[in-house]
Design a protein around this motif. Structure first.
Motif, mmCIF file in Angstrom:
data_model
loop_
_atom_site.group_PDB
_atom_site.id
_atom_site.type_symbol
_atom_site.label_atom_id
_atom_site.label_comp_id
_atom_site.label_asym_id
_atom_site.label_seq_id
_atom_site.Cartn_x
_atom_site.Cartn_y
_atom_site.Cartn_z
ATOM 1 N N TYR A 117 0.811 -1.223 0.000
ATOM 2 C CA TYR A 117 0.000 0.000 0.000
ATOM 3 C C TYR A 117 0.850 1.283 0.000
ATOM 4 C CZ TYR A 117 -4.555 -2.316 0.663
ATOM 5 O OH TYR A 117 -5.704 -3.061 0.511
ATOM 6 N N TRP A 135 1.938 2.423 -3.595
ATOM 7 C CA TRP A 135 0.999 3.016 -4.541
ATOM 8 C C TRP A 135 0.134 4.117 -3.939
ATOM 9 C CZ3 TRP A 135 -4.087 2.097 -3.238
ATOM 10 C CH2 TRP A 135 -4.394 0.927 -2.566
ATOM 11 N N TYR A 136 0.156 4.275 -2.602
ATOM 12 C CA TYR A 136 -0.571 5.381 -1.971
ATOM 13 C C TYR A 136 0.249 5.950 -0.809
ATOM 14 C CZ TYR A 136 -4.550 8.085 -0.192
ATOM 15 O OH TYR A 136 -5.385 9.096 0.222
ATOM 16 N N GLU A 170 0.785 8.922 0.060
ATOM 17 C CA GLU A 170 0.165 10.061 0.729
ATOM 18 C C GLU A 170 -0.785 9.623 1.842
ATOM 19 O OE1 GLU A 170 -0.186 9.503 -2.613
ATOM 20 O OE2 GLU A 170 1.357 10.889 -3.336
ATOM 21 N N GLY A 208 -9.062 9.118 -1.960
ATOM 22 C CA GLY A 208 -7.619 9.012 -2.153
ATOM 23 C C GLY A 208 -7.182 7.584 -2.407
ATOM 24 N N PHE A 209 -7.722 6.642 -1.622
ATOM 25 C CA PHE A 209 -7.400 5.224 -1.813
ATOM 26 C C PHE A 209 -7.822 4.747 -3.203
ATOM 27 C CE2 PHE A 209 -6.774 4.494 2.786
ATOM 28 C CZ PHE A 209 -5.736 3.589 2.742
ATOM 29 N N ASN A 253 -8.559 6.510 -5.982
ATOM 30 C CA ASN A 253 -7.829 7.185 -7.059
ATOM 31 C C ASN A 253 -6.412 6.639 -7.201
ATOM 32 O OD1 ASN A 253 -10.070 8.782 -7.576
ATOM 33 N ND2 ASN A 253 -9.299 10.530 -6.425
ATOM 34 N N ALA A 254 -5.751 6.389 -6.075
ATOM 35 C CA ALA A 254 -4.390 5.841 -6.122
ATOM 36 C C ALA A 254 -4.398 4.423 -6.678
ATOM 37 C CB ALA A 254 -3.765 5.866 -4.726
ATOM 38 N N ALA A 295 -5.016 4.469 -10.469
ATOM 39 C CA ALA A 295 -3.815 4.928 -11.171
ATOM 40 C C ALA A 295 -2.729 3.858 -11.183
ATOM 41 C CB ALA A 295 -3.289 6.202 -10.529
ATOM 42 N N ALA A 296 -2.563 3.147 -10.073
ATOM 43 C CA ALA A 296 -1.487 2.167 -9.962
ATOM 44 C C ALA A 296 -1.775 0.854 -10.645
ATOM 45 C CB ALA A 296 -1.185 1.900 -8.488
#
Length: 152
Positions: free
Chosen positions: A29, A32-33, A35, A141-142, A144-145, A148-149
């Motif tokens: 995790y 890829w996330y 932030e 946020g989770f 979207n990340a 994207a990943a």
């Protein structure tokens, strides 16, 4: 005790199997996330080597304030439809709760709908303003990340 809840949905350009493996790999995790998640340490594994309990560091931002929150969690997998992460209480008097539930649905061979629901009852500082949208922001946020990943 503050009650928080939020959810988000997105579509990843990868198969449900690939998405499930990525989400089940809780140790990845932070890659890829970063932030939203700091270091994840596995505390126990099942006989297949899959993590069953972890110590995760969640990164929480409220306006200009941000802090890292260590959270012991159990990991539950239902292949390939869902991943459930639940906070493990420190003792019998610990009333805090946190649940993160990922649901996956195949839309096409290389397209998967990812949804995440977050629910929490946390003992957070009373001076933190605007907590109503925090869980929704974290859920978005989770997702979207992950979208994207996982499509790479």
């Amino acid at each position: 005790m503050k009650a928080l809840s939020g959810s988000a949905v997105g579509v990843a350009g990868a198969s449900i199997e690939v998405c499930f493996e990525q989400l089940a790999d809780v140790e990845s995790y932070p890659s890829w996330y970063p932030e939203g998640v700091g270091p994840v340490v596995v505390r126990s594994r099942d006989v297949a080597g899959t993590p069953t309990t972890i110590d995760a560091t969640l990164k929480i931002a409220v306006g200009p304030l941000s802090f890292d929150r260590p959270v012991p969690m159990s990991v539950g997998l239902t292949r390939p439809e869902s991943i459930r992460l639940e906070r493990v209480p420190d003792d019998t008097h610990d009333r805090e709760q946190l649940q993160v539930l990922w649901r996956l649905r195949a839309l096409a061979p290389a397209q998967t709908e990812l949804s995440v629901e977050m629910r929490a009852h946390l003992d957070l500082p009373s001076f933190l303003p605007g907590l109503g949208s925090v869980a929704g922001d974290v859920a978005r946020g989770f997702v979207n990340a992950a979208v994207a990943a996982f499509g790479r």
